[in-house]
Motif scaffolding. Sequence first.
Motif, PDB file in Angstrom:
ATOM      1  N   THR A 310     -17.546  45.596  15.827  1.00  0.00           N
ATOM      2  CA  THR A 310     -16.619  45.527  14.698  1.00  0.00           C
ATOM      3  C   THR A 310     -15.513  44.526  14.974  1.00  0.00           C
ATOM      4  O   THR A 310     -15.145  43.720  14.101  1.00  0.00           O
ATOM      5  CB  THR A 310     -16.022  46.911  14.416  1.00  0.00           C
ATOM      6  OG1 THR A 310     -17.079  47.832  14.124  1.00  0.00           O
ATOM      7  CG2 THR A 310     -15.067  46.852  13.234  1.00  0.00           C
ATOM      8  N   LYS A 311     -14.963  44.563  16.162  1.00  0.00           N
ATOM      9  CA  LYS A 311     -13.903  43.631  16.546  1.00  0.00           C
ATOM     10  C   LYS A 311     -14.429  42.198  16.536  1.00  0.00           C
ATOM     11  O   LYS A 311     -13.750  41.275  16.073  1.00  0.00           O
ATOM     12  CB  LYS A 311     -13.375  43.997  17.927  1.00  0.00           C
ATOM     13  CG  LYS A 311     -12.244  43.114  18.442  1.00  0.00           C
ATOM     14  CD  LYS A 311     -11.703  43.678  19.738  1.00  0.00           C
ATOM     15  CE  LYS A 311     -10.538  42.835  20.273  1.00  0.00           C
ATOM     16  NZ  LYS A 311     -11.015  41.523  20.775  1.00  0.00           N
ATOM     17  N   PHE A 312     -15.637  41.997  17.032  1.00  0.00           N
ATOM     18  CA  PHE A 312     -16.223  40.656  17.066  1.00  0.00           C
ATOM     19  C   PHE A 312     -16.381  40.102  15.652  1.00  0.00           C
ATOM     20  O   PHE A 312     -16.070  38.935  15.389  1.00  0.00           O
ATOM     21  CB  PHE A 312     -17.580  40.695  17.777  1.00  0.00           C
ATOM     22  CG  PHE A 312     -18.271  39.356  17.855  1.00  0.00           C
ATOM     23  CD1 PHE A 312     -17.939  38.452  18.847  1.00  0.00           C
ATOM     24  CD2 PHE A 312     -19.246  39.003  16.930  1.00  0.00           C
ATOM     25  CE1 PHE A 312     -18.575  37.211  18.921  1.00  0.00           C
ATOM     26  CE2 PHE A 312     -19.879  37.779  16.993  1.00  0.00           C
ATOM     27  CZ  PHE A 312     -19.546  36.887  17.995  1.00  0.00           C
ATOM     28  N   ARG A 313     -16.858  40.927  14.722  1.00  0.00           N
ATOM     29  CA  ARG A 313     -17.042  40.462  13.345  1.00  0.00           C
ATOM     30  C   ARG A 313     -15.698  40.124  12.696  1.00  0.00           C
ATOM     31  O   ARG A 313     -15.603  39.164  11.928  1.00  0.00           O
ATOM     32  CB  ARG A 313     -17.795  41.511  12.522  1.00  0.00           C
ATOM     33  CG  ARG A 313     -19.276  41.585  12.846  1.00  0.00           C
ATOM     34  CD  ARG A 313     -19.997  42.582  11.951  1.00  0.00           C
ATOM     35  NE  ARG A 313     -21.424  42.575  12.219  1.00  0.00           N
ATOM     36  CZ  ARG A 313     -22.294  41.744  11.649  1.00  0.00           C
ATOM     37  NH1 ARG A 313     -21.862  40.863  10.771  1.00  0.00           N
ATOM     38  NH2 ARG A 313     -23.569  41.802  11.934  1.00  0.00           N
ATOM     39  N   GLN A 314     -14.669  40.885  12.974  1.00  0.00           N
ATOM     40  CA  GLN A 314     -13.346  40.571  12.443  1.00  0.00           C
ATOM     41  C   GLN A 314     -12.843  39.242  12.997  1.00  0.00           C
ATOM     42  O   GLN A 314     -12.310  38.402  12.277  1.00  0.00           O
ATOM     43  CB  GLN A 314     -12.368  41.692  12.779  1.00  0.00           C
ATOM     44  CG  GLN A 314     -10.937  41.428  12.315  1.00  0.00           C
ATOM     45  CD  GLN A 314     -10.823  41.297  10.814  1.00  0.00           C
ATOM     46  OE1 GLN A 314     -11.512  42.000  10.076  1.00  0.00           O
ATOM     47  NE2 GLN A 314      -9.952  40.402  10.347  1.00  0.00           N
ATOM     48  N   GLU A 315     -13.008  39.053  14.295  1.00  0.00           N
ATOM     49  CA  GLU A 315     -12.608  37.796  14.912  1.00  0.00           C
ATOM     50  C   GLU A 315     -13.422  36.636  14.357  1.00  0.00           C
ATOM     51  O   GLU A 315     -12.892  35.531  14.149  1.00  0.00           O
ATOM     52  CB  GLU A 315     -12.775  37.881  16.427  1.00  0.00           C
ATOM     53  CG  GLU A 315     -11.833  38.861  17.098  1.00  0.00           C
ATOM     54  CD  GLU A 315     -12.246  39.168  18.522  1.00  0.00           C
ATOM     55  OE1 GLU A 315     -11.490  39.883  19.213  1.00  0.00           O
ATOM     56  OE2 GLU A 315     -13.342  38.719  18.948  1.00  0.00           O
ATOM     57  N   LEU A 316     -14.708  36.877  14.109  1.00  0.00           N
ATOM     58  CA  LEU A 316     -15.560  35.838  13.550  1.00  0.00           C
ATOM     59  C   LEU A 316     -15.014  35.353  12.211  1.00  0.00           C
ATOM     60  O   LEU A 316     -14.926  34.156  11.944  1.00  0.00           O
ATOM     61  CB  LEU A 316     -16.985  36.377  13.405  1.00  0.00           C
ATOM     62  CG  LEU A 316     -18.114  35.406  13.086  1.00  0.00           C
ATOM     63  CD1 LEU A 316     -19.437  35.997  13.534  1.00  0.00           C
ATOM     64  CD2 LEU A 316     -18.182  35.063  11.609  1.00  0.00           C
TER      65      LEU A 316
END
Length: 425
Positions: A310-316
């Motif tokens: 989830t954090k990775f997708r937000q950062e993406l």
Amino acid sequence: MTADRSEPAFEGGLCEIQVDQEAEHDRFYEALVPFDSFDDVVRRDRYRPLPDDWIIAVTDVSQSTEAIEHGRYREVNTAGAAVLAAVSNALPDLQFPSTFGGDGASFAAPAAYASIIKDTLARTAAWAEDALGLSLRTAVIPIADIRARQLDVLVARFAPSSNITYAMFAGGGLAWAERELKQGGYIVPRAPIGVTVDLTGLSCRFAPISTKRGVILSLIVVPREDPTSFMELIQELLRTLCSDQPSLHPLPAEGPLHEWTDDHLDHAIRKGSRKMPFASWAAKWLRAVSSRVGTVLGFRGFHVGRFRETKFRQELMENTDYRKFDDGLRMTVDCSSELAGVVDACLEEAQRRGSCFFGTHRQQAANLTCFVPSPTRANHVHFVDGASGGYAFAAANLKRNAASGVGTEGVRALAGHLQPPRYSV
């Protein structure tokens, strides 16, 4: 932001470095104070001239328009982004400004690294031709040669989030360098067949991102003779687009979907990687999960070790490079057909007034090319372009607009026989 010394990091236009004894001129880009509103790209006080002992490197996929017409937009984008990945891996301890242009990339660095940079460019060009069948032209130009033309390369740092910064360029020098490359100047020859390059972290594993609002609009706007009217135009255009509003972002809030099948492009990238690119690993992991839970679309929020999906997708979403200024405005936005029409009308009128040359291109999806050195750090970068022509077709339309709208002046200017204006932002 601090960096883990054990692994390279790429920050949307810069490669992070930590060394015990950095030369002062190596820290030039790091020392620039970032700004967080894209409207500030028109502010002259945000920019600083590159040091005299730096170089500019420019790259371009030859005949990219034809390749894209044959459906090879992913290969073209990957070849363009590969340059930045390769230099990041070759110089993990150097922080330098760069920009991605769809079918190529440009960056600046201290001349002390010229031999490493030329070798890396030669290797990347060899990989692009041998693995992808694309001719990647590369050139390295001293800043002194650009300033001898009464031009300059000014650099600023834009921080769209706390994760990363992107380099912005002004001064006319970068545009001149790109024209020199296309005319065969300062060329770095490709490396021999069989020579490899390190592309670790590069991937093209996401499916095309469909428009949610009507069209994916790619646009390029470049200056003519009057710098004041050009910058006023950019301000007007940004107000029209409301560029700081996330509603124009080409990625959905939940992030793009993975491409679920391996293909020749993924294999070509892996041939140049020390290890599997993270995005490819994640896609394979998710496929394995989906075979057990029945569907991956409902499976969100997983974590493996320190990685949080989830954090990775937000950062993406936050890190995607969809707007930039490199001697002209480039944007890839998701907007309504009506807004795209307003933008075209505004730019047509500005071109008639002599403020700019412009090109736009509409399509139904965007393409994402990624550089993720580490899945557990927030400064991974994602280059976006239109999935059916994008910046390459916008540039072709820009040339046609100039040729048909202003006659021989536009043809000569775009061919490089007229110097670009030494404009200030």
